[in-house]
Design an enzyme around this catalytic site. Structure first.
Site, PDB file in Angstrom:
ATOM      1  N   HIS A 101      10.525 -12.559  38.167  1.00 29.86           N
ATOM      2  CA  HIS A 101      11.830 -13.044  37.688  1.00 29.86           C
ATOM      3  C   HIS A 101      12.896 -12.841  38.763  1.00 29.86           C
ATOM      4  CE1 HIS A 101       9.937 -11.920  33.677  1.00 29.86           C
ATOM      5  NE2 HIS A 101      10.320 -13.154  33.442  1.00 29.86           N
ATOM      6  N   GLN A 158       8.191 -21.541  20.886  1.00 37.27           N
ATOM      7  CA  GLN A 158       7.021 -21.706  21.745  1.00 37.27           C
ATOM      8  C   GLN A 158       5.868 -20.765  21.376  1.00 37.27           C
ATOM      9  OE1 GLN A 158       9.190 -20.713  25.531  1.00 37.27           O
ATOM     10  NE2 GLN A 158       7.323 -19.559  25.989  1.00 37.27           N
ATOM     11  N   LYS A 161       3.688 -19.627  38.604  1.00 42.07           N
ATOM     12  CA  LYS A 161       2.776 -18.841  37.762  1.00 42.07           C
ATOM     13  C   LYS A 161       2.428 -19.631  36.496  1.00 42.07           C
ATOM     14  CE  LYS A 161       1.404 -15.171  35.222  1.00 42.07           C
ATOM     15  NZ  LYS A 161       1.884 -15.543  33.931  1.00 42.07           N
ATOM     16  N   ASP A 162       3.420 -20.308  35.933  1.00 39.68           N
ATOM     17  CA  ASP A 162       3.207 -21.156  34.757  1.00 39.68           C
ATOM     18  C   ASP A 162       3.166 -22.609  35.231  1.00 39.68           C
ATOM     19  OD1 ASP A 162       3.486 -19.045  32.578  1.00 39.68           O
ATOM     20  OD2 ASP A 162       5.297 -18.726  33.742  1.00 39.68           O
ATOM     21  N   ALA A 187      12.326  -9.062  29.901  1.00 44.62           N
ATOM     22  CA  ALA A 187      11.322  -8.072  30.332  1.00 44.62           C
ATOM     23  C   ALA A 187      11.009  -8.301  31.817  1.00 44.62           C
ATOM     24  CB  ALA A 187      10.061  -8.132  29.474  1.00 44.62           C
TER      25      ALA A 187
END
Ligand code: AMP
Length: 282
Positions: free
Chosen positions: A33, A57, A144-145, A28
């Site tokens: 990305h 996860q 971001k993570d 997505a």
């Protein structure tokens, strides 16, 4: 672009390509990305990506079934940014039993780890499997993570995984909202409110950078966000490599937050420094 769906096809492609730079994803695609893929291209190695919505996860009450999927669109975008190999493993081959797991300790225990029990074990297990299969020279992840970066960094260091890691700063919408595949599920009203998360993090970060105690700034941010409709899970000032809270200003520190807006859980984090370089979407 080579498309590999089986381990056999992947091995054949790896023989052909030699060393690769790798971007693991759940698909997505958005500009975040694609930025990772562009950065991977700058290494000069052929770029391999994986698209796999990792069931390990997701918790039992989480959004695995609703997670956005767009294989045709993703492959088109990947080809456009010059990806050499797309690996789309089948769950039956990649996670037949998962009796052996990777467990990352302390750094995975707080924040996302506390909110989503088992989440980082699922991430680390699948990322390690992907590393073994793809055997990249270097792998790219998004800040971001932030906690995911720290968990994978810890796994690679402690288990001597022979891969170099590169972390890329968060790509944002022009509104400041951190790009995320889950943003697709925000309603029109929520889309207007969502950028307030980044706005509050930036404001708190500027206050902490000018030596205001983190506690008061973060408390205010939490109140402001609740007032506009967020259900704040956590908002904390932390050391980005250990995720431990910081009581006073440290040059490396970042504010991490998770807050629910309607049915969508938004994650974001910002560095605490006087001049942040923000990458806006193209
Ligand atoms: P995902 O498909 O959500 O698992 O993300 C795949 C990779 O893209 C992970 O390393 C994410 O941290 C990274 N990523 C996701 N969103 C962004 C963003 N807005 N900016 C930069 N990297 C991102």
């Amino acid at each position: 672009m080579i498309l590999a769906r089986s381990f056999q096809e992947l091995h054949a492609a790896r023989e052909e390509l030699g060393e690769v730079a790798f971007v693991p994803t759940m698909g997505a695609f958005h500009e975040g990305h694609l930025e990772l893929m562009r950065r991977a291209r700058e290494t000069g190695f052929p770029v391999a990506i994986s698209i796999f919505v990792n069931p390990l996860q997701f918790g039992p009450s989480e959004d695995f079934a609703q997670y956005p999927r767009d294989e045709a669109g993703d492959l088109h975008e990947a080809e456009r940014v010059g990806v050499a190999l797309a690996f789309l493993p089948r769950a039956e081959e990649l996670v037949p039993q998962s009796d052996a797991w990777v467990r990352v300790g302390q750094v995975a225990s707080r924040w996302e780890g506390a909110a989503r029990p088992g989440h980082f074990d699922g991430v680390a297990t699948i990322v390690l499997k992907l590393f073994h299969l793809v055997r990249p020279r270097i792998a790219y992840f998004g800040r971001k993570d932030l906690q995911q970066c720290a968990v994978i960094g810890t796994m690679v260091r402690d288990l001597n995984v022979p891969v170099e890691l590169a972390f890329v700063e968060t790509v944002r919408e022009p509104s400041g909202l951190a790009m995320s595949s889950r943003n697709r599920r925000l309603t029109a009203t929520e889309q207007r409110i969502a950028p307030r998360l980044y706005e509050q993090l930036r404001r708190a970060a500027d206050e902490i950078a000018s030596n205001e105690g983190p506690r008061e700034s973060l408390r205010r941010a939490r109140v402001e966000l609740s007032n506009v409709g967020f259900e704040v899970d956590y908002i904390e000032y932390v050391d980005p490599s250990t995720l431990e809270p910081l009581a006073t200003f440290e040059p490396c520190g970042r504010i991490v937050a998770a807050a629910k807006l309607g049915s969508v859980r938004l994650l974001d984090n910002v560095p605490v420094e006087s001049s942040e370089k923000v990458t806006l979407g193209r």
